[in-house]
Design a protein around this motif. Structure first.
Motif, PDB file in Angstrom:
ATOM      1  N   MET A  97      59.849  39.547  44.941  1.00  0.00           N
ATOM      2  CA  MET A  97      58.983  39.150  43.860  1.00  0.00           C
ATOM      3  C   MET A  97      59.669  39.852  42.777  1.00  0.00           C
ATOM      4  SD  MET A  97      55.192  39.789  45.931  1.00  0.00           S
ATOM      5  CE  MET A  97      55.808  41.124  46.768  1.00  0.00           C
ATOM      6  N   GLU A  98      59.792  40.947  42.869  1.00  0.00           N
ATOM      7  CA  GLU A  98      60.550  41.966  41.775  1.00  0.00           C
ATOM      8  C   GLU A  98      61.736  41.140  41.201  1.00  0.00           C
ATOM      9  OE1 GLU A  98      60.910  46.270  41.917  1.00  0.00           O
ATOM     10  OE2 GLU A  98      63.191  45.863  41.376  1.00  0.00           O
ATOM     11  N   ALA A  99      62.669  40.698  42.103  1.00  0.00           N
ATOM     12  CA  ALA A  99      63.870  40.159  41.722  1.00  0.00           C
ATOM     13  C   ALA A  99      63.451  38.642  40.993  1.00  0.00           C
ATOM     14  CB  ALA A  99      64.514  39.876  43.164  1.00  0.00           C
ATOM     15  N   ALA A 100      62.623  38.149  41.341  1.00  0.00           N
ATOM     16  CA  ALA A 100      62.522  36.612  40.727  1.00  0.00           C
ATOM     17  C   ALA A 100      61.559  37.108  39.374  1.00  0.00           C
ATOM     18  CB  ALA A 100      61.460  36.012  41.516  1.00  0.00           C
ATOM     19  N   ASN A 101      60.653  38.024  39.269  1.00  0.00           N
ATOM     20  CA  ASN A 101      60.377  38.560  37.735  1.00  0.00           C
ATOM     21  C   ASN A 101      61.312  39.009  37.069  1.00  0.00           C
ATOM     22  OD1 ASN A 101      57.325  39.411  39.542  1.00  0.00           O
ATOM     23  ND2 ASN A 101      57.455  37.823  38.098  1.00  0.00           N
ATOM     24  N   ARG A 102      62.510  39.705  37.575  1.00  0.00           N
ATOM     25  CA  ARG A 102      63.241  39.998  36.686  1.00  0.00           C
ATOM     26  C   ARG A 102      64.156  39.270  36.267  1.00  0.00           C
ATOM     27  NH1 ARG A 102      67.287  45.195  39.233  1.00  0.00           N
ATOM     28  NH2 ARG A 102      68.676  45.474  37.586  1.00  0.00           N
ATOM     29  N   GLY A 103      64.567  38.126  37.205  1.00  0.00           N
ATOM     30  CA  GLY A 103      65.321  37.075  36.679  1.00  0.00           C
ATOM     31  C   GLY A 103      64.581  36.201  35.418  1.00  0.00           C
ATOM     32  N   ALA A 104      63.426  36.137  35.597  1.00  0.00           N
ATOM     33  CA  ALA A 104      62.814  35.214  34.564  1.00  0.00           C
ATOM     34  C   ALA A 104      62.706  35.794  33.386  1.00  0.00           C
ATOM     35  CB  ALA A 104      61.277  35.131  35.216  1.00  0.00           C
ATOM     36  N   ARG A 105      62.529  37.486  33.512  1.00  0.00           N
ATOM     37  CA  ARG A 105      62.828  38.095  32.191  1.00  0.00           C
ATOM     38  C   ARG A 105      64.073  37.998  31.531  1.00  0.00           C
ATOM     39  NH1 ARG A 105      60.413  44.158  31.641  1.00  0.00           N
ATOM     40  NH2 ARG A 105      58.100  42.833  31.700  1.00  0.00           N
ATOM     41  N   LEU A 124      52.288  46.699  40.904  1.00  0.00           N
ATOM     42  CA  LEU A 124      52.958  45.618  40.007  1.00  0.00           C
ATOM     43  C   LEU A 124      54.433  46.035  39.770  1.00  0.00           C
ATOM     44  CD1 LEU A 124      50.589  44.500  37.480  1.00  0.00           C
ATOM     45  CD2 LEU A 124      51.666  42.971  39.193  1.00  0.00           C
ATOM     46  N   ASN A 125      55.395  45.081  39.836  1.00  0.00           N
ATOM     47  CA  ASN A 125      56.657  45.771  39.525  1.00  0.00           C
ATOM     48  C   ASN A 125      56.916  45.631  38.017  1.00  0.00           C
ATOM     49  OD1 ASN A 125      57.951  43.021  38.287  1.00  0.00           O
ATOM     50  ND2 ASN A 125      57.446  42.284  40.554  1.00  0.00           N
ATOM     51  N   PRO A 126      58.027  46.282  37.498  1.00  0.00           N
ATOM     52  CA  PRO A 126      57.973  46.435  36.168  1.00  0.00           C
ATOM     53  C   PRO A 126      58.550  45.314  35.308  1.00  0.00           C
ATOM     54  CG  PRO A 126      59.944  47.488  37.142  1.00  0.00           C
ATOM     55  CD  PRO A 126      59.140  47.154  38.107  1.00  0.00           C
ATOM     56  N   TYR A 127      58.802  44.266  35.813  1.00  0.00           N
ATOM     57  CA  TYR A 127      59.349  43.002  35.078  1.00  0.00           C
ATOM     58  C   TYR A 127      58.294  41.934  35.086  1.00  0.00           C
ATOM     59  CZ  TYR A 127      63.555  45.413  36.438  1.00  0.00           C
ATOM     60  OH  TYR A 127      64.412  46.339  36.537  1.00  0.00           O
ATOM     61  N   VAL A 128      56.886  42.262  35.234  1.00  0.00           N
ATOM     62  CA  VAL A 128      55.827  41.375  34.846  1.00  0.00           C
ATOM     63  C   VAL A 128      55.501  41.160  33.466  1.00  0.00           C
ATOM     64  CG1 VAL A 128      53.626  40.622  35.599  1.00  0.00           C
ATOM     65  CG2 VAL A 128      55.148  41.286  37.314  1.00  0.00           C
ATOM     66  N   ASP A 129      55.246  40.080  32.933  1.00  0.00           N
ATOM     67  CA  ASP A 129      55.042  40.149  31.468  1.00  0.00           C
ATOM     68  C   ASP A 129      53.387  39.763  31.612  1.00  0.00           C
ATOM     69  OD1 ASP A 129      57.435  40.522  30.432  1.00  0.00           O
ATOM     70  OD2 ASP A 129      57.949  38.668  30.648  1.00  0.00           O
ATOM     71  N   LEU A 130      52.872  38.853  32.511  1.00  0.00           N
ATOM     72  CA  LEU A 130      51.412  38.575  32.397  1.00  0.00           C
ATOM     73  C   LEU A 130      50.958  38.912  33.784  1.00  0.00           C
ATOM     74  CD1 LEU A 130      48.923  37.199  31.497  1.00  0.00           C
ATOM     75  CD2 LEU A 130      49.756  34.952  32.035  1.00  0.00           C
ATOM     76  N   ALA A 131      50.151  39.913  33.976  1.00  0.00           N
ATOM     77  CA  ALA A 131      49.581  40.386  35.304  1.00  0.00           C
ATOM     78  C   ALA A 131      48.215  40.081  35.438  1.00  0.00           C
ATOM     79  CB  ALA A 131      49.840  41.738  35.523  1.00  0.00           C
ATOM     80  N   LEU A 132      47.851  39.375  36.597  1.00  0.00           N
ATOM     81  CA  LEU A 132      46.352  39.372  36.970  1.00  0.00           C
ATOM     82  C   LEU A 132      46.263  39.966  38.307  1.00  0.00           C
ATOM     83  CD1 LEU A 132      47.475  36.475  35.398  1.00  0.00           C
ATOM     84  CD2 LEU A 132      45.418  35.680  36.506  1.00  0.00           C
ATOM     85  N   GLU A 133      44.998  40.688  38.595  1.00  0.00           N
ATOM     86  CA  GLU A 133      44.671  41.259  39.686  1.00  0.00           C
ATOM     87  C   GLU A 133      43.784  40.542  40.638  1.00  0.00           C
ATOM     88  OE1 GLU A 133      45.353  44.707  42.155  1.00  0.00           O
ATOM     89  OE2 GLU A 133      46.079  44.387  40.324  1.00  0.00           O
TER      90      GLU A 133
END
Length: 247
Positions: A97-105, A124-133
């Motif tokens: 999940m982190e890897a994919a968010n990182r690639g998107a960023r 949450l990983n540090p590469y999320v720009d829009l987070a929902l809980e």
């Protein structure tokens, strides 16, 4: 007679709603309370993600560390998908999940994380720009499917397999259409595919054609091309605002 089980407070909202009838689970909520909570969670998700257009949901193990070949492959796939104009949606946690968010960023694409309340906190990983809980797994699953144009599935455990087979069931039953499912990592998925062929198809549990509902690949460019060719949803406009402007 003493209780056979020690009574306890449920650890999550999912446990509270699913185990509400069990004697050992203490709950002070009514069914109306539960329905209201589910409704509020769906409403919040719909509102937050209404602007998302073309997107892909990425799944895979939370236990895959940075630097692992699977982590780097997921990062590259997400970067290519983002560069192709798609948002990337994940569970918001570590690993794949982190890897994919990182690639998107890295691609400058929307990087979305749909985190879930768990007894053991994943964060949450540090590469999320829009987070929902989310408190409920089933409301979170709605968001993964409703706001994505396809699934990209990397090696993972029960949660990953759950998302994989739920998506295939939705396609098989016609609940979603034109929805590609891509399994990345042929060495990992080979045994599962062989079992599906040799037992599930051979015994008539599914048809040979239904095994074509997913693609297995190791090629990030193929992942990108499959997703780019999918039928994409449009971001929803605010009809009330549009009507106000026309008045």
């Amino acid at each position: 007679m003493a209780d056979a089980f020690e009574r306890r407070t449920p650890a999550t909202y999912d446990e509270e709603i699913l185990a509400a009838e069990r004697h050992e689970v203490i709950s002070s909520y009514t069914d109306e309370d539960r329905i209201r909570r589910v409704t509020e969670e769906l409403r919040a998700g719909f509102r937050a993600l209404a602007h998302v257009g073309a997107a892909a949901s990425f799944f895979g193990s939370a236990r895959t560390p940075p630097g692992d070949p699977e982590y780097e492959l997921a990062r590259r796939c997400a970067r290519l998908v983002g560069e192709a104009g798609l948002a990337v949606i994940t569970g918001g946690g570590p690993g794949i999940m982190e890897a994919a968010n990182r690639g998107a960023r890295e691609a400058g694409a929307p990087s979305i994380g749909l985190n879930i309340e768990l007894p053991f906190e994943q964060g949450l990983n540090p590469y999320v720009d829009l987070a929902l809980e989310f408190h409920y797994f089933f409301t979170r699953k709605v968001m993964f499917v409703r706001y994505a144009s396809g699934f990209v599935v990397f090696p993972g455990g029960f949660g990953t397999l759950d998302e994989l087979f739920e998506s295939l069931t939705l396609i098989q039953t016609g609940k979603i259409v034109h929805f590609p499912v891509v399994l990345v990592g042929s060495a990992y998925w080979r045994g599962l595919v062989r079992w599906l062929e040799e037992r599930v198809v051979a015994e008539g549990k599914v048809s040979p054609e239904e095994l074509r509902l997913f693609t297995v690949t190791d090629d990030p460019e193929e992942v990108r091309d499959i997703l780019r060719a999918a039928a994409h949803r449009r971001p929803r406009i605010d009809l009330s605002a549009a009507n106000d402007g026309a008045a």
